[in-house]
Write an enzyme that holds these catalytic residues in place. Structure first.
Site, mmCIF file in Angstrom:
data_model
loop_
_atom_site.group_PDB
_atom_site.id
_atom_site.type_symbol
_atom_site.label_atom_id
_atom_site.label_comp_id
_atom_site.label_asym_id
_atom_site.label_seq_id
_atom_site.Cartn_x
_atom_site.Cartn_y
_atom_site.Cartn_z
ATOM 1 N N SER A 109 12.246 27.953 28.277
ATOM 2 C CA SER A 109 12.778 28.763 27.184
ATOM 3 C C SER A 109 12.105 28.348 25.868
ATOM 4 C CB SER A 109 14.306 28.626 27.126
ATOM 5 O OG SER A 109 14.874 29.571 26.259
ATOM 6 N N GLU A 204 8.707 35.145 31.577
ATOM 7 C CA GLU A 204 10.102 35.525 31.792
ATOM 8 C C GLU A 204 10.725 35.775 30.430
ATOM 9 O OE1 GLU A 204 12.999 33.721 30.772
ATOM 10 O OE2 GLU A 204 11.833 32.123 29.820
ATOM 11 N N HIS A 274 15.824 32.650 32.979
ATOM 12 C CA HIS A 274 17.196 32.279 32.640
ATOM 13 C C HIS A 274 18.129 32.658 33.789
ATOM 14 C CE1 HIS A 274 15.220 31.988 28.759
ATOM 15 N NE2 HIS A 274 16.298 31.408 28.273
#
Length: 309
Positions: A109, A204, A274
């Site tokens: 992330s 992602e 996630h």
């Protein structure tokens, strides 16, 4: 491999370069679980020093990273959580010192910015993988996610299976890199964006509508990044809401359009993002990607592992 005693005396440091722990009791549970697995936990995050939405002031979060990297009893440095914060301290991070520490840095992330900066500045390999929050604090930790992490860190090679229909047949090798798409695009044009040639790019994102995913991919295309890659592999893209005025424009429509525009194969089905069941990927390692109608195998090798720098 069993995760019950995965640590076996491995020193693991916790640092919060981004957000703070939302529940201190759950964090304590996560640390206890790591210790039960045999890890020696060195926690450099201090909840009482959290600042605004961050795990401390910029200076304090930088100090956490520096202390974790300098600790001779630590082999693995894991980010507490993502959220936001590394972008604020990128200019102050001594990436050469991070690389020379020999530590295995793990996170995803927001931590994508650290991976990119480290590779751009030093060529060192790090690990796109789980974080203390939420992977170690869940009511039921996900065995797949934890096994992926420890199997990868112990090496000497690591494989991930992706399953999705409609992928093109691919057999390519290249440097494995990527992460959170918004963070990657955010770094374009900065000194922290690694210029990768003949790579395998994985991305992602969360809470980004398919049109935003398309827009960011087009930005990478227009910036000359995507045509230098061997393949693009999409992980999880979720958390968005479609509206009536999308009029049939959804993820599949976006995917079909991007496949028609990009000069490289685009695959889906990577278990990364996630999500609870998340693979670990050595960021910057050499990898081999082979796909067929049933799915694909992504195998990385030649990266530093626990006990073998």
């Amino acid at each position: 491999m069993s995760t019950s005693k995965a640590g076996k005396g491995v020193g693991i440091a916790i640092a919060a370069p981004g957000g703070y722990a939302l529940d201190e009791a759950l964090l304590a549970r996560g640390i206890a679980r790591m210790e039960a697995q045999g890890f020696v936990v060195h926690n450099y995050y201090e909840p009482e020093l959290k600042f605004q939405r961050f795990g401390g002031t910029d200076q304090a979060r930088l100090a956490q990273l520096n202390a974790a990297a300098a600790d001779p009893e630590v082999q693995v440095v894991m980010a507490l959580r993502g959220s936001y914060g590394i972008s604020r301290i990128l200019p102050q991070i001594d990436f050469r010192a991070m690389a020379d520490s020999g530590k295995l840095f793990v996170g995803y992330s927001d931590f994508t910015a650290f991976h990119m900066g480290l590779m751009q500045a030093t060529g060192a390999i790090s690990f796109a993988g789980p974080m203390i929050c939420d992977d170690f604090i869940r009511d039921e930790p996900v065995d797949y996610t934890l096994k992926q992490l420890w199997n990868c860190l112990r090496g000497p090679a690591h494989s991930v299976r992706g399953s999705a229909a409609g992928n093109p047949a691919v057999d390519v090798s290249g440097k494995l890199w990527g992460g959170n798409l918004a963070m990657l695009v955010h770094l374009l044009g900065t000194p922290y964006f690694a210029q990768v040639q003949d790579g395998i790019l994985f991305v992602e994102d969360i809470n980004e509508h398919p049109y935003r995913i398309e827009r960011m991919l087009l930005q990478l295309l227009h910036a000359g990044v995507l045509d230098k890659q061997k393949a693009l592999v999409l992980g999880d893209v979720s958390g968005y809401k479609l509206a009536a005025f999308d009029n049939g424009y959804d993820f599949d429509a976006m995917l079909a359009y991007m496949r028609s525009r990009l000069p490289i194969p685009v695959l889906t089905g990577l278990p990364f993002g996630h999500i609870k069941q998340r693979c670990t990927l050595p960021f910057g390692a050499q990898a081999h990607l082979v796909s067929d109608a049933e799915g694909f195998d992504l195998t990385a090798s030649g990266y530093p592992t626990l006990g073998h720098g």
